[in-house]
Motif scaffolding. Structure first.
Motif, PDB file in Angstrom:
ATOM      1  N   ARG A  15       0.697  -1.183   0.133  1.00 42.93           N
ATOM      2  CA  ARG A  15       0.118  -0.059   0.065  1.00 42.93           C
ATOM      3  C   ARG A  15       0.914   1.190  -0.130  1.00 42.93           C
ATOM      4  NH1 ARG A  15      -3.528  -3.037   3.236  1.00 42.93           N
ATOM      5  NH2 ARG A  15      -2.545  -2.452   5.040  1.00 42.93           N
ATOM      6  N   GLU A  16       1.984   1.258   0.862  1.00 43.51           N
ATOM      7  CA  GLU A  16       2.869   2.264   0.715  1.00 43.51           C
ATOM      8  C   GLU A  16       3.503   2.709  -0.417  1.00 43.51           C
ATOM      9  OE1 GLU A  16       5.517   1.136   3.924  1.00 43.51           O
ATOM     10  OE2 GLU A  16       4.011   1.655   5.674  1.00 43.51           O
ATOM     11  N   GLU A  17       3.734   1.522  -1.051  1.00 38.65           N
ATOM     12  CA  GLU A  17       4.361   1.367  -2.699  1.00 38.65           C
ATOM     13  C   GLU A  17       3.426   2.274  -3.408  1.00 38.65           C
ATOM     14  OE1 GLU A  17       4.571  -1.671  -6.199  1.00 38.65           O
ATOM     15  OE2 GLU A  17       5.329  -2.342  -4.087  1.00 38.65           O
ATOM     16  N   LYS A  18       2.133   2.021  -3.333  1.00 38.18           N
ATOM     17  CA  LYS A  18       1.204   2.500  -4.410  1.00 38.18           C
ATOM     18  C   LYS A  18       0.781   3.878  -4.096  1.00 38.18           C
ATOM     19  CE  LYS A  18      -1.443  -1.705  -5.268  1.00 38.18           C
ATOM     20  NZ  LYS A  18      -2.787  -2.338  -5.018  1.00 38.18           N
ATOM     21  N   ASN A  19       0.919   4.161  -2.821  1.00 38.01           N
ATOM     22  CA  ASN A  19       0.883   5.814  -2.445  1.00 38.01           C
ATOM     23  C   ASN A  19       2.028   6.488  -2.811  1.00 38.01           C
ATOM     24  OD1 ASN A  19      -1.467   5.319  -1.057  1.00 38.01           O
ATOM     25  ND2 ASN A  19      -0.656   4.803   0.966  1.00 38.01           N
ATOM     26  N   PHE A  20       3.226   5.789  -2.896  1.00 44.56           N
ATOM     27  CA  PHE A  20       4.421   6.697  -3.436  1.00 44.56           C
ATOM     28  C   PHE A  20       4.180   7.117  -4.774  1.00 44.56           C
ATOM     29  CE2 PHE A  20       8.391   6.322  -5.770  1.00 44.56           C
ATOM     30  CZ  PHE A  20       9.086   7.418  -5.247  1.00 44.56           C
ATOM     31  N   PHE A  21       3.840   5.961  -5.761  1.00 40.05           N
ATOM     32  CA  PHE A  21       3.634   6.427  -7.002  1.00 40.05           C
ATOM     33  C   PHE A  21       2.693   7.252  -7.125  1.00 40.05           C
ATOM     34  CE2 PHE A  21       6.228   2.392  -7.178  1.00 40.05           C
ATOM     35  CZ  PHE A  21       7.047   2.653  -8.143  1.00 40.05           C
ATOM     36  N   HIS A  46       8.353  10.970  -1.061  1.00 41.89           N
ATOM     37  CA  HIS A  46       9.458  10.388  -0.620  1.00 41.89           C
ATOM     38  C   HIS A  46       9.564  10.033   0.598  1.00 41.89           C
ATOM     39  CE1 HIS A  46      11.913  10.442  -4.562  1.00 41.89           C
ATOM     40  NE2 HIS A  46      10.903  11.417  -4.849  1.00 41.89           N
ATOM     41  N   ALA A  47       8.717  10.528   1.593  1.00 41.04           N
ATOM     42  CA  ALA A  47       8.693  10.486   2.982  1.00 41.04           C
ATOM     43  C   ALA A  47       8.291   8.938   3.291  1.00 41.04           C
ATOM     44  CB  ALA A  47       7.950  11.297   3.786  1.00 41.04           C
ATOM     45  N   LEU A  48       7.576   8.263   2.329  1.00 41.85           N
ATOM     46  CA  LEU A  48       7.194   7.104   2.498  1.00 41.85           C
ATOM     47  C   LEU A  48       8.299   5.819   2.418  1.00 41.85           C
ATOM     48  CD1 LEU A  48       3.559   7.304   0.265  1.00 41.85           C
ATOM     49  CD2 LEU A  48       3.754   7.086   2.541  1.00 41.85           C
ATOM     50  N   PHE A  49       9.136   6.391   1.713  1.00 39.92           N
ATOM     51  CA  PHE A  49      10.300   5.416   1.607  1.00 39.92           C
ATOM     52  C   PHE A  49      10.848   4.897   2.942  1.00 39.92           C
ATOM     53  CE2 PHE A  49      10.622   6.989  -2.712  1.00 39.92           C
ATOM     54  CZ  PHE A  49      10.491   5.833  -3.583  1.00 39.92           C
ATOM     55  N   SER A  50      10.882   5.740   3.928  1.00 39.11           N
ATOM     56  CA  SER A  50      11.301   5.606   5.161  1.00 39.11           C
ATOM     57  C   SER A  50      10.288   4.614   6.031  1.00 39.11           C
ATOM     58  CB  SER A  50      11.753   6.844   6.003  1.00 39.11           C
ATOM     59  OG  SER A  50      10.347   7.581   6.156  1.00 39.11           O
ATOM     60  N   VAL A  51       9.176   4.908   5.899  1.00 40.45           N
ATOM     61  CA  VAL A  51       8.177   4.152   6.329  1.00 40.45           C
ATOM     62  C   VAL A  51       8.275   2.546   5.849  1.00 40.45           C
ATOM     63  CG1 VAL A  51       5.631   3.415   6.752  1.00 40.45           C
ATOM     64  CG2 VAL A  51       6.632   5.913   6.849  1.00 40.45           C
ATOM     65  N   GLY A  52       8.536   2.422   4.405  1.00 45.69           N
ATOM     66  CA  GLY A  52       8.692   1.088   3.856  1.00 45.69           C
ATOM     67  C   GLY A  52       9.852   0.268   4.342  1.00 45.69           C
ATOM     68  N   ARG A  53      10.899   1.207   4.552  1.00 44.86           N
ATOM     69  CA  ARG A  53      11.958   0.422   5.149  1.00 44.86           C
ATOM     70  C   ARG A  53      11.972   0.000   6.431  1.00 44.86           C
ATOM     71  NH1 ARG A  53      14.596   5.208   2.477  1.00 44.86           N
ATOM     72  NH2 ARG A  53      15.631   4.720   0.592  1.00 44.86           N
ATOM     73  N   GLU A  54      11.195   0.818   7.061  1.00 44.53           N
ATOM     74  CA  GLU A  54      10.930   0.249   8.667  1.00 44.53           C
ATOM     75  C   GLU A  54      10.147  -1.305   8.575  1.00 44.53           C
ATOM     76  OE1 GLU A  54       9.118   3.495  10.645  1.00 44.53           O
ATOM     77  OE2 GLU A  54      10.933   4.640  10.824  1.00 44.53           O
TER      78      GLU A  54
END
Length: 470
Positions: free
Chosen positions: A57-63, A68-76
């Motif tokens: 879901r974070e991946e879709k939100n990013f696109f 770019h702040a969603l990348f840090s959440v995805g890594r966590e």
């Protein structure tokens, strides 16, 4: 071959029953514990799957929003996913899901690399780029593998549940088998023999004495059979004794009647002999001697009749001080007709010996002992010797004969009821048994000593009177 008795069979049955239920309980407990662990693992697998879905879901939100702040959440979330996979790795291996586990580990690492690559691209990079396409494919692979792991865990729960069902079915079958075995055992080993005992007691009440067949002496129920058979044999003996006692009672009544009938003619003979003796005294020496003999024999006959009357009169046991020599002399007079000229009786008892006796019953015991000695001597010449001695607190009376004696086997059984060495019809086998009972009534003891060719000696020990013992 080992054949357990009733107690051992019950103990073995309880042990088998306990062992079977213990095994079933342990197996059920193990399955329940595994089911509990499987449920927890399913929850973790679901958490992993939800975590991967959250990453997607974070991946879709990013696109969609280019944030770019969603990348840090995805890594966590990727770090948390790696930890979840590590925790589930052992259980995944048990379920033969290693391919899914390794794919998840590699996929998470690849997804992290792709995130790093996309985060370093210019802001205008779209979701149509090769990196974005690879990221989506990797994410989809992670979802599929996490779903597969969750399915494996659910299948494991279903298998454990099936084993629990089988355990329950087996438990019910074991319980049914044990109950059937218990019913069969109780019916065959307890209720059946008890019905036999019930039927036997009913037959005994009707007067039919049929011994029960004993199969195994070690079994408690069979021991009851043995005891019941012994009781039946004892009842037979007691019945026979009762018949003999009734016969003896009839004989005593008959003897009493005869004695009363004999008294009148004996009195007439005695009176007539005395008158004739007074009238003819001194006229003929031979006639005087014969008249004297008639008088003496008449007196002796009167004493015998008197003894018969005393013997036949039934009384309760009532001991009293009695002169032992008088009792012995009276008993010998009663059997004088059986002695004849070939057997002598020697009474070596002081005149002053007094014992606490039931005169009638003790005389009956003496009669039996003397008659036994007479019959043992038989047609030969012999001597019966009656003597007394004293111990510390007992008076000892011995009755000895010089008959043929007895073998050890015979000596061991002479006081048993209905045991006799005489021919059938010549004796009841109750004489010495009655003697034994009478001596016991007087709180005394009797012992026989004998050997083949050495005669027989009966030794009677009677307690002294308190003042005499002092």
């Amino acid at each position: 071959m080992f054949r357990p008795n009733l107690r051992q069979t019950i103990v073995i049955g309880i042990a088998i029953f306990t062992l079977a239920f213990g095994c079933i309980a342990l197996l059920s407990l193990s399955n329940i514990n595994r089911l509990q662990q499987a449920v927890l693992l399913v929850e973790r697998a679901d958490d992993l799957r939800n975590l991967i879905l959250e990453i997607r879901r974070e991946e879709k939100n990013f696109f969609l929003y280019r944030d770019h702040a969603l990348f840090s959440v995805g890594r966590e979330n990727l770090v948390r996913a790696e930890e979840a996979v590590a925790e589930l790795s052992g259980e995944i291996a048990k379920l033969h899901g290693e391919p899914h586990g390794s794919e998840l580990v590699q996929g998470i690492a690849r997804y992290g690399e792709l995130l790093q690559e996309i985060s370093g691209q210019p802001g205008e990079a779209g979701e149509s780029s090769p990196a974005a396409h690879a990221l989506r494919e990797t994410g989809q692979s992670l979802v599929e593998h996490s779903r597969a792991i969750a399915e494996l865990e659910r299948d494991n729960i279903l298998n454990i549940n099936q084993r629990l069902r089988m355990t329950l079915i087996i438990s019910m079958a074991v319980v049914a088998s044990v109950v059937l075995a218990l019913v069969f055992f109780v019916s065959k080993s307890i209720l059946g023999p008890l019905r036999q005992v019930q039927e036997a007691t009913r037959r005994i009440a009707q007067g039919t004495f049929v011994p029960l067949a004993v199969k195994n002496d070690g079994d408690e129920i069979q021991q009851v059979f043995v005891a019941l058979n012994s009781m039946v044999e004892e009842l037979k003996k007691r019945q026979t004794q009762l018949v003999q006692a009734q016969k003896l009672s009839s004989i005593g009544t008959l003897a009493s009647g005869i004695a009363h009938q004999l008294n009148n003619p004996l009195n007439n003979i005695s009176t007539s002999a005395q008158i004739l003796e007074e009238e003819t005294a001194g006229q003929n020496e031979f006639a005087d001697k014969m008249m004297h003999n008639i008088t003496q024999e008449t007196l002796r006959a009167r004493d015998i009749v008197k003894g018969l009357l005393e013997f036949s009169r039934h009384k309760d046991f009532s001991p009293a001080p009695c002169n032992l020599k008088e009792v012995l002399s009276s008993a010998v007079r009663l059997v004088s007709g059986q002695l004849g000229p070939r057997i002598k009786v020697e009474i070596e008892v002081p005149d002053e010996v007094t014992l606490y006796l039931d005169r009638q019953r003790f005389q009956e015991a003496l009669l039996n002992l003397v008659i036994n000695s007479i019959q043992a001597i038989g047609d030969k010449e012999g001597t019966i010797r009656i003597a007394t001695s004293r111990e510390t607190d007992h008076k000892v009376l011995t009755i000895s004969d010089n008959g043929p004696g007895m073998t050890p086997d015979t000596l061991q059984r002479i006081f048993d009821p209905f045991f006799s060495t005489k021919e059938v019809g010549q004796g009841t086998g109750l004489g010495l048994y009655i003697v034994y009972g009478i001596i016991e009534e007087h709180q005394g003891t009797i012992r026989a000593d004998s050997a083949p060719g050495e005669g027989t000696t009966f030794t009677i020990k009677l307690p002294l009177e308190p003042e005499e013992a002092a």
